[in-house]
Design an enzyme around this catalytic site. Structure first.
Site, PDB file in Angstrom:
ATOM      1  N   CYS A 237      10.550  11.413  15.777  1.00 48.44           N
ATOM      2  CA  CYS A 237       9.461  10.618  15.205  1.00 48.44           C
ATOM      3  C   CYS A 237       8.729   9.870  16.313  1.00 48.44           C
ATOM      4  O   CYS A 237       9.324   9.048  17.011  1.00 48.44           O
ATOM      5  CB  CYS A 237      10.020   9.627  14.187  1.00 48.44           C
ATOM      6  SG  CYS A 237       8.833   8.381  13.675  1.00 48.44           S
TER       7      CYS A 237
ATOM      8  N   LYS B  12      17.142  11.805   3.632  1.00 49.56           N
ATOM      9  CA  LYS B  12      17.253  10.376   3.897  1.00 49.56           C
ATOM     10  C   LYS B  12      18.362   9.768   3.041  1.00 49.56           C
ATOM     11  O   LYS B  12      18.380   9.970   1.824  1.00 49.56           O
ATOM     12  CB  LYS B  12      15.915   9.687   3.596  1.00 49.56           C
ATOM     13  CG  LYS B  12      14.804  10.116   4.553  1.00 49.56           C
ATOM     14  CD  LYS B  12      13.430   9.625   4.113  1.00 49.56           C
ATOM     15  CE  LYS B  12      12.354  10.166   5.050  1.00 49.56           C
ATOM     16  NZ  LYS B  12      10.996  10.002   4.503  1.00 49.56           N
TER      17      LYS B  12
ATOM     18  N   GLU C 148       7.041  -0.553   9.621  1.00 46.79           N
ATOM     19  CA  GLU C 148       5.759  -0.380  10.319  1.00 46.79           C
ATOM     20  C   GLU C 148       5.881  -0.616  11.825  1.00 46.79           C
ATOM     21  O   GLU C 148       6.147  -1.733  12.287  1.00 46.79           O
ATOM     22  CB  GLU C 148       4.668  -1.314   9.780  1.00 46.79           C
ATOM     23  CG  GLU C 148       4.221  -0.961   8.381  1.00 46.79           C
ATOM     24  CD  GLU C 148       3.916   0.524   8.212  1.00 46.79           C
ATOM     25  OE1 GLU C 148       3.245   1.112   9.091  1.00 46.79           O
ATOM     26  OE2 GLU C 148       4.365   1.100   7.200  1.00 46.79           O
ATOM     27  N   SER C 149       5.640   0.435  12.581  1.00 48.29           N
ATOM     28  CA  SER C 149       5.831   0.372  14.024  1.00 48.29           C
ATOM     29  C   SER C 149       5.006  -0.731  14.676  1.00 48.29           C
ATOM     30  O   SER C 149       5.495  -1.430  15.559  1.00 48.29           O
ATOM     31  CB  SER C 149       5.530   1.730  14.675  1.00 48.29           C
ATOM     32  OG  SER C 149       4.167   2.081  14.496  1.00 48.29           O
TER      33      SER C 149
ATOM     34  N   VAL D  90      10.344   5.765   8.615  1.00 44.35           N
ATOM     35  CA  VAL D  90      10.872   5.197   9.854  1.00 44.35           C
ATOM     36  C   VAL D  90       9.676   4.919  10.761  1.00 44.35           C
ATOM     37  O   VAL D  90       8.623   5.515  10.570  1.00 44.35           O
ATOM     38  CB  VAL D  90      11.858   6.157  10.565  1.00 44.35           C
ATOM     39  CG1 VAL D  90      13.179   6.223   9.823  1.00 44.35           C
ATOM     40  CG2 VAL D  90      11.249   7.518  10.774  1.00 44.35           C
TER      41      VAL D  90
END
Lengths: 239, 240
Positions: free
Chosen positions: B15, B42, B68-69, B55
């Site tokens: 990812c 998952k 949320e990155s 993720v």
């Protein structure tokens, strides 16, 4: 706020992300101009300055272009104290994650509204109801997401409740019917002055028009509503 | 950093958004654990705590979950001064917009890489090249996007250049061939220590595996590359 720079918001009339920014700007009494453009006919000058060809964008002065509703909202918040964003880094992170969460809800809600396929319509509705249950858990007994005070994260949900309100007479059942907390929250939000002034007066009519013209499941399941006389909801836009 | 709280990052191995966060955490020398989960399977415990089932998520202590990155990266940056984000509200907003731009670019790049239809593959390629122009403009004369100092926005572009590097030997032409500044910037970015430690050692092999197994256009246009036993020279890519 630094008045040397003119603020121009570029938007589509029914864009919910534009509505978010407009809501914040109205809440904070920011001076700005607004330019509406057509979704299906974006002008060249716009395509030259918007990196992802999307709205909203905020043009500051002659040259600086801000894009992304979350970035624009936080900017407006920071230059117009007192801030609606919390100061604590963790709380800020939790709130920012909810900005994106609200974007996902809005995206799926619009897909649901303009959906032309029955199966997809049902799936989207189930997805939305599940998310509303999640929101119910965060809200607990609070008036707003973070307690008694309004924060920036709440204004992110304004378009969700504006749309749900618009859908009430159209859907056979209210998506929030089992969700008292969310209903109350929705009413708190939609009764904020900025929630009323934060969209164009013809928002609802443009949406209803789109629902009808695109031969959506919504239209097909309730054609009389869409073809009938102007609904009593004109008062929706009364101040 | 407040050591009372254990930080656990939940991620997928390939990812790119997880890679962004991992890169920042390595750059900032954050103490954390990492849990990898499968995209297509998952676990229940994960679906219960990740609001959108995505993720990366960062679990703080026992209960707090940040998703949320972009939110995670800014949080990590703020709790580990000196900050990589600028102070000025306008500059911050410009940078945050670029975080999302990098997300769109990465999304389209992955869509391109795993594309199974020729027409879509071509369209994605054109989209990517069109949008590289923006970064080229932003770069001006500095080493980084905001001049000569690294900022948080630069770390957002790590996954892009990691993937482009991986693609170099699989594509008939280099996607960056007309973008001199971008090539230089890419090299600066991938030679950052955090860029090397910010992903799993088997990232490239997992990607190549996926490209092959999903019968992608990439695979079909260059099967010998994907089928050879020859390990690509870029093994050294993962050396610290």
């Amino acid at each position: 706020m630094d008045k040397r720079f003119k603020h121009t918001l570029v938007a589509f009339k029914i864009c919910p992300y534009c509505m978010k920014v407009l809501t914040v700007m109205c809440h904070k009494n920011v001076k700005f101009e607004i330019k509406f453009i057509e979704m299906h006919n974006k002008p060249d000058w716009f395509l030259k300055i918007s990196p992802l060809e999307k709205v909203p964008i905020l043009i500051i002065g002659e040259e600086v272009v801000l894009f992304e509703s979350a970035a624009i909202m936080e900017y407006i918040d920071e230059i117009t104290p007192p801030k609606l964003m919390p100061d604590d880094p963790m709380q800020k992170a939790l709130d920012r994650a909810k900005f994106e969460y609200s974007n996902e809800i809005i995206k799926n809600l619009y897909q649901f509204i303009f959906c032309t396929e029955q199966d997809k319509f049902v799936k989207l509705k189930e997805w939305l109801i599940k998310r509303f249950q999640q929101m119910d858990e965060w809200l607990k007994d609070k008036k707003y997401v973070n307690g008694l005070e309004l924060s920036l994260v709440d204004l992110n949900f304004v378009p969700v409740f504006v749309v749900l309100n618009m859908l009430k007479p159209i859907l056979p059942c209210d998506m929030l019917k089992d969700n008292k907390k969310l209903q109350n929250y929705g009413e708190s939000l939609t009764s904020l002055p900025c929630a009323k002034t934060g969209r164009v007066p013809d928002y609802e009519f443009l949406m209803i028009d789109g629902i009808k013209n695109q031969n959506t499941v919504l239209f097909r399941s309730n054609p009389c509503y869409f073809n009938g006389p102007k609904s009593s909801r004109c008062c929706f836009f009364g101040k | 950093m407040d050591k009372r709280f254990k930080h656990t990052l939940v991620a997928h191995k390939i990812c790119p958004y997880s890679m962004k966060v991992l890169t920042v955490m390595r750059h900032k020398n954050v103490n954390f654990e990492i849990k990898f989960i499968e995209t297509h399977n998952k676990p229940e415990w994960f679906l219960r705590i990740s609001p959108l089932g995505n993720v990366p998520i960062l679990i703080i202590g026992e209960e707090i979950v940040i998703s949320e990155s972009a939110a995670i990266m800014e949080y990590i940056d703020e709790i580990t001064p000196p900050k990589l984000m600028p102070q000025d509200p306008l500059q911050k907003a410009i940078d945050r917009a670029k975080f999302e731009f990098s997300n769109e670019l990465i999304r389209n790049l992955y869509s391109f890489i795993f594309s199974t239809e020729q027409e879509k593959f071509i369209r994605q390629k054109e989209w990517l090249i069109k949008h590289f122009k923006w970064i080229e403009e932003w770069l001006k004369d500095g080493r980084y996007i905001n001049g000569n100092q690294l900022s948080l926005v630069d770390l957002n572009f790590v996954p892009l250049f990691v993937a482009l590097n991986m693609l170099k030997s699989t594509l008939p032409c280099d996607l960056l061939k007309d973008f001199k500044k971008l090539q230089i910037y890419g090299e600066v970015i991938i030679s950052l220590p955090c860029s090397k430690t910010g992903r799993v050692p088997d990232y490239e092999f997992l990607m190549i595996d996926g490209i092959k197994n999903q019968n992608t256009v990439l695979y079909r246009s260059n099967p010998s590359y994907f089928n050879s036993d020859y390990k690509p020279q870029r093994c050294c890519f993962f050396r610290s």
